[in-house]
Each structure stands twice: as C-alpha cells, then as structure tokens.
Design an enzyme around this catalytic site. Structure first.
Site, short mmCIF file in Angstrom:
data_model
loop_
_atom_site.label_atom_id
_atom_site.label_comp_id
_atom_site.label_asym_id
_atom_site.label_seq_id
_atom_site.Cartn_x
_atom_site.Cartn_y
_atom_site.Cartn_z
N HIS A 91 0.66 -1.35 -0.02
CA HIS A 91 -0.19 0.19 -0.05
C HIS A 91 0.84 1.26 -0.05
O HIS A 91 0.37 2.20 0.18
CB HIS A 91 -0.88 -0.09 1.08
CG HIS A 91 -2.14 0.54 0.97
ND1 HIS A 91 -2.84 2.05 1.55
CD2 HIS A 91 -3.19 0.36 0.14
CE1 HIS A 91 -3.55 2.39 1.28
NE2 HIS A 91 -4.22 1.48 0.34
N ASP A 147 16.38 10.05 -8.12
CA ASP A 147 17.99 10.38 -8.15
C ASP A 147 18.57 10.20 -6.80
O ASP A 147 19.44 10.68 -6.42
CB ASP A 147 18.63 11.57 -8.81
CG ASP A 147 18.16 11.71 -10.20
OD1 ASP A 147 18.01 10.94 -10.78
OD2 ASP A 147 18.22 12.98 -10.85
N LYS A 173 2.73 4.62 -1.15
CA LYS A 173 2.63 5.54 -2.16
C LYS A 173 3.85 6.55 -2.19
O LYS A 173 3.75 7.53 -1.57
CB LYS A 173 1.38 6.03 -2.07
CG LYS A 173 0.12 5.33 -2.33
CD LYS A 173 -1.13 5.86 -1.45
CE LYS A 173 -2.16 5.24 -1.34
NZ LYS A 173 -2.22 4.28 -0.17
#
Length: 143
Positions: A82, A89, A84
């Site tokens: 779950h 870089d 996000k």
C-alpha cells in the site's frame, strides 16, 4: 496544463537524471505512465514495486511499463502493498496519500509531500531496497 497538481508532479519526476524508484499501490494515470516511459528511454534506471492485485486491473499502466522494459516487482503475500512514494535520483522524495490514478489526481482530496531532506529521503530509500529484494522473483513461492 498550467500549474495543476499533475503538472507539478510531472515537473518533479522529469528532473530524474539517474534513477527513479517508484513504490505504488495503484498506477493508472496515462500521463504519469508516459512520463515514466520517457525517463526510461532517456536512460534513467526506473524500478517499480506495486501491488499484485491492483497491477492487473483495467487501465493499469504496469503492463505498458513492463513492455517498455522497465523492471517491475510485486508483492506475493496477503494484504496490500500500500505504499505511495517515489524517490528521484536518490535525493528527492515524493510521498503522500496519492495513488497515481486519474481519479485520485482529478477528483480526490489527496496530499503529496516533496522533500530533499536526507533525514526523510533515506528511510524511504532503505524501505524501497528492502522490499525490492524481498519481492525478487527468485524468492517467489508457487504452490
């Protein structure tokens, strides 16, 4: 599209020069999918970790990203992957409640935090590497 949330997110993503590590529950935004494929074509190392149940839903960008040659790994356990977040870089963290879906971007009340503070970036990098290795297909169990 001016200075909308999607254009701001795209601007941050498109700064990637070396690497883009993405860890998302749901990814169905065509605009974000195109941006990730563009970065891959430019030579940016793109790696994606996603949720196995949601990657196969209609509209998911995961199949198109895989076809473009982008490395994708997914969970193999019950419950959702779950997270996000994305790390650009190794120095810029993009995180919050936002799934990379058109619904979330256009209609939901979501939050996104963008920071280059290593105190916050490093734990997300560490988590990405931990689950990248955990979800290595070599470790998958088939019954």
């Amino acid at each position: 599209h001016g200075d909308c949330p999607l254009s701001r997110l795209l601007r941050h993503l498109l700064t990637a020069r070396r690497s883009l590590d993405i860890c998302l529950f749901a990814f169905s935004s065509p605009q974000l999918g195109r941006a990730v494929r563009l970065l891959h074509r430019r030579g940016v190392r793109v790696r994606i970790v996603t949720d196995a149940q949601y990657m196969g839903l209609q509209g998911s960008q995961i199949g198109l990203l895989r076809q473009a040659g982008i490395q994708v790994r997914h969970d193999q356990e019950s419950g959702y992957m779950h997270h996000k977040f994305a790390v650009v870089d190794g120095r810029m963290l993009i995180t919050g409640s936002l799934n990379w879906t058109t619904q979330a971007i256009q209609n939901n009340r979501e939050n996104v935090l963008v920071t280059e503070d290593v105190e916050y970036v490093q734990p997300f990098l560490d988590e990405f590497e931990r689950i990248w290795e955990k979800y290595n297909p070599i470790n998958y169990k088939f019954f």
